[in-house]
Write an enzyme that holds these catalytic residues in place. Structure first.
Site: not given
Ligand code: DSN
Length: 420
Positions: A57, A202, A238
């Site tokens: 994180e 996008d 991915r």
């Protein structure tokens, strides 16, 4: 070094056997779904690496957990490569995939109820561009623009500008999942500037083709936000990336983490870094040109054989056949018929489709995966011939069996990267 596959075979044969089955399926047939590809063996190595064990994180140099000397290296490399390839001022490579990537942009800069101008789903838009069934469509006020059938399915910019002047959107969004044209970013930017809207592209489908210099780059047109997945034409793992201007960098990073996600998947970030490294090579630029050449060849050959394409051709890697008008069958029947001959495609709604999404009027095809296997114009013409033959004769088992044999015979000459 432990043999991971051998261990899996012994400890969980059900999963191992399913994996072998999928490998065999990918090898024996051809993938013509335009959003799919065969990734690099080096990416498979990253995905199956110990980076999957690590929580990271935060961002390089400011993490919430210790032990980050190597994760910082890969994430910094991935960000730098992304910025250089797209000529972007800032890159965030942590989005887990396309949907959270777009959500992170919306949540950073839009309030619930804000208006966004996005493409109608049936005209080529995406679920996350405000389809009523998505959470995004419920939270924000998406207003839709469309393509113009009188102009070979190009975006109707006059109508778009009129809608923008009336609706005064906070954001103008371009980027599509079934629009076989290049995008006129300058025109979008002009309209967005006129109404004081943010600009977002996008480019998930064509991100790889932009990185490889084969298609226009919205970063060059001064777009505020550019999002792309990394597993389609880019040929990586991915994942998703957000590119933006420097003045938005802090808000984008905060929106991805801690706003929307927890720990990034560092095995995936390693794979993205490798993919972007490959995209800098001359080989990849040739690959991108061949993807476009193959798509044009496939589209022209399909039309010559009598198939009707919704835009009368393609300017990118994909095309959509109107299978109802061409062959009198719906997209689901067409998809299943082609599955039976080891050609994998997907059913697709067409502009203002009168038919429902599970039995739509269209079939979507694309060339990134076939091109990765080394297929060229000759194979595209053969595929077009087989596709039309079986769609015209979907009830004829002898034809199905003979075409399946021909397709699988051709595929044996084009190995899948990463499968022995
Ligand atoms: N599912 C992707 C596609 O096929 O276009 C988009 O998310």
């Amino acid at each position: 070094m432990p043999n991971h596959r051998e261990l899996l075979k012994q400890s969980d044969p059900d999963i191992y056997d399913a994996m072998l089955g999928e490998e065999a399926r990918q090898k024996k047939g051809i993938e013509l779904i335009p959003s799919e590809n065969y990734t690099y063996p080096e990416v498979l190595a990253c995905l199956g690496s110990v980076f999957t064990n690590k929580y990271s994180e935060g961002y390089p140099g400011r993490r919430y957990y210790g032990g980050q000397e190597f994760t910082d290296i890969i994430e910094t490399i991935a960000r730098d490569r992304a910025k250089a390839l797209f000529r972007a001022e800032h890159a965030n490579v942590q989005p887990l995939s396309g949907s959270p990537m777009n959500q992170a942009v919306y949540m950073a800069f839009l309030a619930p109820g804000d208006t966004v101008l996005g493409m109608d789903l049936s005209h080529g838009g995406h679920l996350t561009h405000g389809a009523p069934v998505s959470h995004m469509g419920k939270i924000y006020n998406f207003i839709r623009y469309k393509t113009n059938p009188q102009d070979e399915g190009r975006i109707d910019f006059d109508a778009l500008r009129k809608t923008a002047l009336e609706a005064k959107p906070k954001m103008v969004l371009c980027g599509y999942s079934s629009y076989p044209r290049d995008y006129d970013y300058a025109r979008f930017k002009e309209i967005a500037d006129e109404v004081g809207a943010l600009t977002m592209a996008d480019v998930s489908h064509i991100g790889g083709l932009i990185a490889g210099g084969a298609m226009r780059n919205p970063c060059d047109a001064g777009f505020d936000f550019v999002t792309t997945t990394t597993h389609k034409s880019m040929r990586g793992p991915r994942g998703g990336m957000i590119l933006c201007r420097k003045k938005f960098a802090k808000d984008i990073d905060k929106s991805v983490f801690p706003g929307l996600q927890g720990g990034p998947h560092m095995n995936q970030v390693a794979g993205v870094a490798v993919t972007l490294g490959k995209a800098r090579q001359p080989d990849y630029r040739h690959y991108c040109q061949q993807v476009l050449t193959n798509a044009k060849t496939l589209a022209d050959a399909l039309m010559k054989e009598g198939a009707e394409l919704i835009t009368g051709g393609t300017e990118n890697h994909m095309m959509v056949i109107d299978v109802v008008s061409s062959f009198g069958i719906n997209g689901r029947v067409a998809e299943e018929t082609l599955d039976a001959v080891s050609i994998t495609t997907n059913k697709q709604i067409i502009p203002d489709d009168p038919n429902p999404p599970l039995r739509p009027s269209g079939l979507r095809l694309g060339t990134p995966a076939a091109t990765t296997r080394g297929m060229k114009e000759n194979e595209m013409r053969r595929l077009a011939g087989w596709i039309v033959k079986v769609l015209k004769n979907q009830d004829d088992q002898a034809i199905i069996d003979s075409v399946r044999g021909e397709v699988e015979g051709m595929c044996t000459q084009f190995p899948v990267p990463g499968i022995d």
